[in-house]
Design an enzyme around this catalytic site. Structure first.
Site, mmCIF file in Angstrom:
data_model
loop_
_atom_site.group_PDB
_atom_site.id
_atom_site.type_symbol
_atom_site.label_atom_id
_atom_site.label_comp_id
_atom_site.label_asym_id
_atom_site.label_seq_id
_atom_site.Cartn_x
_atom_site.Cartn_y
_atom_site.Cartn_z
ATOM 1 N N TYR A 1 0.926 -1.489 -0.180
ATOM 2 C CA TYR A 1 0.080 -0.004 -0.300
ATOM 3 C C TYR A 1 0.667 1.184 -0.266
ATOM 4 O O TYR A 1 0.771 2.078 -0.831
ATOM 5 C CB TYR A 1 -0.826 0.256 1.356
ATOM 6 N N LYS B 1 1.006 3.603 -2.594
ATOM 7 C CA LYS B 1 0.196 5.036 -2.572
ATOM 8 C C LYS B 1 1.485 6.510 -3.273
ATOM 9 O O LYS B 1 0.866 7.486 -3.332
ATOM 10 C CB LYS B 1 -0.329 5.829 -1.305
#
Length: 171
Positions: free
Chosen positions: A153, A157
């Site tokens: 993640y 991002k």
């Protein structure tokens, strides 16, 4: 502010995506609510319609390039325009480098980053031909300040932030 505009919101069946979809509709947009969970997208579109807004639900698995392209073409066909794309969909597969599975790593990139690439590539020709538009990509503070045990993640991002800056400079 968005009267007469068509907006696509990915991840529109979830919390942040549904709030974005509702706000765009409140501001006058026809919102194309899309989500891998077609029922959730439909529920949000129904809430928007019940509140006097305009919305259409389209289920799509944006981890697949073909579904990204199809989504944009279906949305464009509704009114012959696409003014706003909100790349909001995302997943968070927890794990550190040694515990995260290859499948979770790849799915994180497919949903959080690759879909954004394919959706932007599909929508940009329409926006360029129309003389403008807006693309909003949802990143996370974890892309800049990574949380432990969220390597996929955090990495995706951070890439979303870099991609967005580059896209803005190029277009």
């Amino acid at each position: 502010r968005f009267v007469g505009k068509v907006a696509v919101v990915t991840g529109g069946g979830g919390g942040i995506g549904s709030a974005i979809s509702k706000r765009l509709a409140d501001e006058g947009a026809l919102v194309v609510v899309t989500d891998a969970n077609a029922q959730a997208a439909g529920d949000v579109a129904s809430l928007i319609e019940a509140a006097g807004g305009s919305a259409i639900a389209i289920g799509a698995d944006i981890s697949r390039k073909s579904e990204c392209v199809d989504l944009i073409e279906k949305a464009f066909a509704i009114k012959g325009q696409l003014d706003v794309l909100v790349n909001n969909a995302g997943i968070n597969r927890r794990g550190n480098l040694l515990s995260l599975s290859d499948e979770d790593w790849q799915l994180s990139f497919a949903v959080n980053l690759d879909s954004m690439f394919h959706l932007c590539r599909a929508v940009l020709p329409h926006m360029i031909a129309a003389g403008g538009g807006a693309i909003v990509n949802t990143a996370s503070q974890w892309g800049l300040y990574p949380a432990p045990n969220h390597i996929a993640y955090n990495t995706t991002k951070a890439a979303v932030a870099a991609f967005t800056q580059n896209l803005a400079r190029d277009y």
